[in-house]
Design a protein around this motif. Structure first.
Motif, mmCIF file in Angstrom:
data_model
loop_
_atom_site.group_PDB
_atom_site.id
_atom_site.type_symbol
_atom_site.label_atom_id
_atom_site.label_comp_id
_atom_site.label_asym_id
_atom_site.label_seq_id
_atom_site.Cartn_x
_atom_site.Cartn_y
_atom_site.Cartn_z
ATOM 1 N N ASP A 236 39.507 15.546 -39.718
ATOM 2 C CA ASP A 236 39.943 16.732 -40.454
ATOM 3 C C ASP A 236 41.433 16.972 -40.185
ATOM 4 O O ASP A 236 41.852 17.093 -39.027
ATOM 5 N N PHE B 238 35.838 9.845 -30.018
ATOM 6 C CA PHE B 238 34.564 10.480 -30.359
ATOM 7 C C PHE B 238 33.473 9.419 -30.491
ATOM 8 O O PHE B 238 33.759 8.221 -30.526
ATOM 9 N N ASP C 112 40.535 8.053 -33.411
ATOM 10 C CA ASP C 112 39.194 8.591 -33.647
ATOM 11 C C ASP C 112 38.167 8.005 -32.682
ATOM 12 O O ASP C 112 37.076 8.554 -32.509
ATOM 13 N N ASP D 125 40.868 19.885 -32.394
ATOM 14 C CA ASP D 125 40.683 20.572 -31.117
ATOM 15 C C ASP D 125 39.258 20.428 -30.561
ATOM 16 O O ASP D 125 38.916 21.073 -29.564
ATOM 17 N N CYS D 126 38.454 19.569 -31.184
ATOM 18 C CA CYS D 126 37.106 19.295 -30.690
ATOM 19 C C CYS D 126 37.184 18.565 -29.343
ATOM 20 O O CYS D 126 37.970 17.626 -29.186
ATOM 21 N N LYS D 127 36.391 19.017 -28.394
ATOM 22 C CA LYS D 127 36.396 18.394 -27.059
ATOM 23 C C LYS D 127 35.085 17.646 -26.781
ATOM 24 O O LYS D 127 34.782 17.325 -25.633
ATOM 25 N N ASP D 128 34.311 17.373 -27.836
ATOM 26 C CA ASP D 128 33.047 16.644 -27.665
ATOM 27 C C ASP D 128 33.316 15.139 -27.595
ATOM 28 O O ASP D 128 32.889 14.367 -28.446
ATOM 29 N N TYR D 129 34.041 14.745 -26.566
ATOM 30 C CA TYR D 129 34.402 13.343 -26.422
ATOM 31 C C TYR D 129 33.202 12.503 -26.002
ATOM 32 O O TYR D 129 32.432 12.902 -25.136
ATOM 33 N N TRP E 263 35.772 15.185 -37.838
ATOM 34 C CA TRP E 263 36.124 15.634 -36.494
ATOM 35 C C TRP E 263 37.330 16.568 -36.562
ATOM 36 O O TRP E 263 38.307 16.296 -37.237
ATOM 37 N N GLN E 264 37.249 17.680 -35.833
ATOM 38 C CA GLN E 264 38.345 18.634 -35.749
ATOM 39 C C GLN E 264 39.300 18.219 -34.627
ATOM 40 O O GLN E 264 38.863 17.717 -33.587
ATOM 41 N N HIS F 268 45.274 15.673 -36.190
ATOM 42 C CA HIS F 268 44.750 14.468 -36.830
ATOM 43 C C HIS F 268 45.656 14.133 -38.003
ATOM 44 O O HIS F 268 46.067 15.034 -38.754
#
Length: 313
Positions: A285, A125, A122, A136-140, A133-134, A227
């Protein structure tokens, strides 16, 4: 299947090896030590094949993995000492292990057409907000050296391979090594008052349960980002400590009772010891697991109960 596991001297690698053996797969363990001397609890992993491999040595990685020619590599090896990673004298080594070592393995997996399972965190992020957090989220936006190097490891895998699983976990505990539970049990014996952080929220992950899921994944072609922590809801470190001591008392250890031991919730700022910035929001998530046909991990409450029955304290 023939599966190579890196980092078998650690909590997760140790349990993955045992799970592979239990299912009849051909498991080969590796770590940097010349000989694997065995785990704290001396379980079956000590009897399984082992090779010494320095993952930062690209030529050695290529030679050894090509010779073994596994169907999959479950890459558990990593620098995980979050605070020590911030020390300037360690940063080059942290990068070599978490980034270059991962890249070395990914390149060989590509050349021999092997699957790769990369264990991430985690910490990739920024840990802000309260929304889980999802996968496939790319908001690194990692906050510390450990998080930055684990993210670069992720990107090395995803940019090199098509056949990969990137599995982010959090708050790990297992029988073979140190973790938050063991720390709490140790300090709870020595002191009658503790301060534990209440504003970092997440869910624990028991390596015994996670190892089952990782082998489930290795047996499929359902590639992608996932995750994986135990179920049971999101909690703070303070909540976890309270649950640890309550369960210890229920198992016959009155020295952890509220009559003797006081646990005070504090903010991260009040605690004030960590060198590395840690995420406040470690909620991951995990719904994609079910959507992809994988069985979720049991609740962390159940995992904690089973774990405390496994260890001596």
């Amino acid at each position: 299947m023939k599966i190579l596991v890196t980092g078998v001297a650690g909590q997760l690698g140790h349990d993955v090896m045992n799970e592979l053996a239990k299912r009849g797969h051909e498991a080969i363990g590796s770590d940097i030590a010349p000989v694997y001397s065995g785990a704290d609890d001396h379980t079956a992993v000590t009897k399984l094949p082992y090779i010494s491999m320095d993952i930062t040595d690209a030529s050695a990685v290529e030679k050894l993995i090509t010779e073994i020619h596994p169907d999959a590599v479950i890459h558990c090896a990593a620098w995980t000492a979050v605070d020590a990673a911030e020390d300037e004298e360690n940063q080059q080594k942290v990068y070599a292990i978490n980034v270059k070592g991962t890249e070395n393995i990914a390149k060989v997996c590509k050349s021999i057409d092997a699957k790769m399972l990369y264990i991430s965190t985690d910490y990739v992020f920024d840990g802000q907000g309260e929304i889980p957090w999802q996968p496939d989220c790319k908001d690194y936006a990692p906050l510390c050296v450990y998080g930055k190097t684990k993210l670069e490891g992720e990107l090395a895998v995803s940019s090199t391979l098509d056949k990969y699983f990137i599995v982010r976990i959090a708050w790990v505990f297992g029988t073979n090594g140190n973790n938050f539970i063991k720390t709490m049990l140790n300090v709870g014996k020595k002191f009658d008052a503790l301060r534990v952080v209440k504003d970092q929220i997440g869910t624990p992950t028991y390596t015994y349960d996670l190892s089952r899921l990782l082998v489930d994944m290795a047996e499929t072609e359902k590639y992608g980002y996932y995750h994986a922590t135990n179920e049971g809801g999101y909690i703070s470190w303070y909540d976890f400590a309270e649950a640890i001591f309550a369960e210890a008392v229920a198992l016959g250890h009155p020295e952890y009772s509220k009559d003797r031991l006081t646990v005070t919730p504090v903010t991260t700022e009040e605690y004030g010891i960590s060198k590395a910035a840690r995420p406040f929001n470690s909620r991951l998530d995990k719904s994609k697991l079910v959507e992809s046909g994988f069985e979720p991990l049991p609740t962390w409450q159940d995992a904690l109960r089973r774990y405390l029955k496994e260890i001596e304290f």
